[in-house]
Enzyme design. Structure first.
Site, mmCIF file in Angstrom:
data_model
loop_
_atom_site.group_PDB
_atom_site.id
_atom_site.type_symbol
_atom_site.label_atom_id
_atom_site.label_comp_id
_atom_site.label_asym_id
_atom_site.label_seq_id
_atom_site.Cartn_x
_atom_site.Cartn_y
_atom_site.Cartn_z
ATOM 1 C CB CYS A 1 -0.941 0.009 1.201
ATOM 2 S SG CYS A 1 -2.170 -1.282 1.110
HETATM 3 C C1 LIG Z 1 -10.094 -4.891 9.655
HETATM 4 C C2 LIG Z 1 -10.751 -3.986 10.665
HETATM 5 C C3 LIG Z 1 -11.738 -3.068 9.971
HETATM 6 C C4 LIG Z 1 -11.524 -4.860 11.676
HETATM 7 O O1 LIG Z 1 -12.065 -4.041 12.678
HETATM 8 P P1 LIG Z 1 -11.905 -4.433 14.221
HETATM 9 O O2 LIG Z 1 -12.600 -3.416 14.986
HETATM 10 O O3 LIG Z 1 -10.447 -4.633 14.488
HETATM 11 O O4 LIG Z 1 -12.734 -5.760 14.285
HETATM 12 P P2 LIG Z 1 -12.290 -7.229 14.747
HETATM 13 O O5 LIG Z 1 -11.677 -7.954 13.592
HETATM 14 O O6 LIG Z 1 -11.532 -7.160 16.025
HETATM 15 O O7 LIG Z 1 -13.717 -7.863 15.022
HETATM 16 C C5 LIG Z 1 -14.583 -7.384 16.069
HETATM 17 C C6 LIG Z 1 -15.756 -8.330 16.167
HETATM 18 O O8 LIG Z 1 -16.588 -8.195 15.003
HETATM 19 C C7 LIG Z 1 -16.717 -9.460 14.355
HETATM 20 N N1 LIG Z 1 -16.710 -9.251 12.903
HETATM 21 C C8 LIG Z 1 -15.633 -9.299 12.078
HETATM 22 N N2 LIG Z 1 -16.042 -9.071 10.823
HETATM 23 C C9 LIG Z 1 -17.363 -8.853 10.852
HETATM 24 C C10 LIG Z 1 -18.323 -8.573 9.859
HETATM 25 N N3 LIG Z 1 -17.995 -8.445 8.577
HETATM 26 N N4 LIG Z 1 -19.617 -8.403 10.241
HETATM 27 C C11 LIG Z 1 -19.965 -8.516 11.526
HETATM 28 N N5 LIG Z 1 -19.091 -8.792 12.517
HETATM 29 C C12 LIG Z 1 -17.810 -8.963 12.181
HETATM 30 C C13 LIG Z 1 -15.498 -10.257 14.815
HETATM 31 O O9 LIG Z 1 -15.747 -11.639 14.696
HETATM 32 C C14 LIG Z 1 -15.359 -9.800 16.235
HETATM 33 O O10 LIG Z 1 -16.305 -10.461 17.022
HETATM 34 P P3 LIG Z 1 -15.969 -10.859 18.548
HETATM 35 O O11 LIG Z 1 -15.725 -9.542 19.251
HETATM 36 O O12 LIG Z 1 -17.200 -11.553 18.971
HETATM 37 O O13 LIG Z 1 -14.735 -11.713 18.476
HETATM 38 C C15 LIG Z 1 -9.692 -3.123 11.401
HETATM 39 O O14 LIG Z 1 -8.978 -3.914 12.325
HETATM 40 C C16 LIG Z 1 -8.716 -2.452 10.483
HETATM 41 O O15 LIG Z 1 -9.057 -1.798 9.508
HETATM 42 N N6 LIG Z 1 -7.427 -2.521 10.832
HETATM 43 C C17 LIG Z 1 -6.379 -1.874 10.062
HETATM 44 C C18 LIG Z 1 -6.057 -2.755 8.934
HETATM 45 C C19 LIG Z 1 -5.183 -2.082 7.912
HETATM 46 O O16 LIG Z 1 -4.950 -0.912 7.879
HETATM 47 N N7 LIG Z 1 -4.694 -2.892 7.040
HETATM 48 C C20 LIG Z 1 -3.918 -2.442 5.954
HETATM 49 C C21 LIG Z 1 -4.421 -3.223 4.805
HETATM 50 S S1 LIG Z 1 -3.566 -2.726 3.398
#
Ligand SMILES: CC(C)(COP(=O)(O)OP(=O)(O)OC[C@H]1O[C@@H](n2cnc3c(N)ncnc32)[C@H](O)[C@@H]1OP(=O)(O)O)[C@@H](O)C(=O)NCCC(=O)NCCS
Length: 373
Positions: free
Chosen positions: A156
């Protein structure tokens, strides 16, 4: 060394867009089918049932509301769940090159330049359609540019790394002008069957023209005051796709050769890394971080960008401080920060300082400090 500027930008946006609701409906249909097909094993406790996704979660966790894609029908078909593209012959432009050419042509036009003015083409992106010949050389061919081109992949952060290479080439005199192009078909590396990340990516292509400040003809110029790059190894964002996949024994599971990440860890580790990079880079250039007029940040997660901007500016950022495009485009990998720049730079006044900042897998991060002419 010559003073260098970005004299034009370009953006290609695919025609088709997918809303969160459409994406979630397709994902949930897949989940229902999967759970129905495995009902006996699930009832026996041998297989875990898949959980549905939700639009509310996606917006709350990431800020993403929609994404553009090169093929909507394939992504939304619960039996396919990937973009489907026509297999083109070797004598036709590849899809990635076609998108790159469209963005590059716009950047040239905005800079008041033509192909004959450019010596170097960099295709700097996460997802290259093939190993060789370089996509950059193909793009160079279709644009009618003399000189040379090469591909580079720093995930990225690729656009920032490309800009530094371009600035060095122009400042040192090895190229008169350089196109830094970031075409991304991120939907092709996304696991649309994984609830944790199926909403993350979209497709787009961007281009920047880098040339000497003194001879640029564009009225829409930004001097590059400095660039700074940083990498630090991490497996928290990874894709094991590669040319040895067919040789690896035992074969990797299908989902190991697609994007996967530990999103929470990435969030926690990359925010301080990027904030520190920006603060130290600005400080070394003698710029008080709180005076920066605009941040064109990588577009992966809204909360992440707000935290980074807050740590640099010293106050809660508004969309005027750090414009948001990920609501409409989702994460377009290397293209994201340049889309923000392309769409939100016209209102800056002469002397205003802005920072283009990209970050991602590697980890990798890059800062490009710009001043409006
Ligand atoms: C990916 C991202 C959006 C996820 O958000 P988050 O707040 O960390 O969410 P989590 O993965 O911890 O999941 C939280 C909960 O929601 C649930 N969940 C995950 N995906 C879900 C979805 N699509 N719909 C509903 N619930 C979902 C999880 O299972 C988890 O449930 P639990 O608390 O019962 O275990 C976030 O972590 C992010 O953007 N991080 C930065 C990533 C980044 O910059 N990457 C670079 C890529 S180039």
């Amino acid at each position: 060394m010559k003073r260098v500027c970005i004299s034009g930008s370009g953006l290609f946006t695919p025609a088709e867009s997918i809303s969160n609701d459409e994406l979630v409906a397709a994902f949930n249909a897949y989940v229902e089918n999967h759970n129905a097909e495995n009902a006996t094993a699930i009832a026996a406790g041998a297989v875990e049932p898949l959980q549905p996704s939700s639009s509310e979660f996606i917006v709350k966790a990431s800020g993403i509301k929609a994404r553009y894609t090169v093929n909507k029908a394939g992504v939304l078909d619960p039996k396919v769940m990937r973009p489907l593209i026509r297999n083109r012959g070797d004598d036709e432009p590849s899809l990635l090159a076609e998108m790159a050419v469209a963005a590059a042509q716009q950047a040239l036009q905005n800079a008041g330049r033509e192909a004959k003015d450019v010596d170097m083409v960099l295709v700097a992106c996460s997802n290259l359609q093939r190993p060789y010949p370089a996509i950059a050389v193909e793009v160079q061919h279709y644009l009618g540019i003399q000189g040379y081109g090469y591909d580079m992949n720093v995930a990225c952060a690729s656009a920032a790394f490309g800009v530094q290479a371009a600035v060095d080439a122009v400042a040192g005199g090895s190229a008169r002008a350089v196109l830094v192009i970031s075409p991304e078909i991120c939907t092709g590396h996304l696991n649309f069957r994984n609830r944790d990340c199926h909403f993350i990516f979209g497709d787009a292509a961007t281009a920047l023209l880098v040339e000497p400040l003194d001879t640029a003809v564009s009225k829409d110029r930004f001097e590059v005051l400095g660039t700074r790059l940083q990498t630090q190894f991490s497996n928290n964002i990874r894709n094991n796709f590669g040319f040895l996949n067919a040789s690896e024994q035992p074969p990797r599971p299908w989902n190991d050769v697609l994007f996967h990440q530990e999103g929470r860890k990435v969030f926690k580790e990359v925010v301080p890394m990027v904030a520190e990079l920006l603060n130290s880079h600005l400080g070394d250039l003698g710029i008080v971080p709180s005076t920066v007029r605009r941040f064109w940040l990588h577009q992966a997660n809204l909360g992440m960008n707000q935290l980074i901007a807050k740590r640099v500016l010293g106050h809660e950022p508004g969309t005027d401080d750090a414009p948001v495009i990920l609501d409409e485009y989702a994460n377009t990998s290397s293209a994201g920060s340049v889309i923000a720049f392309h769409k939100y730079h016209q209102d800056l006044k002469a002397g205003d300082v802005g920072v283009l900042c990209a970050f991602g897998a590697g980890y990798s991060a890059g800062s490009v400090v710009l001043r409006r002419l």
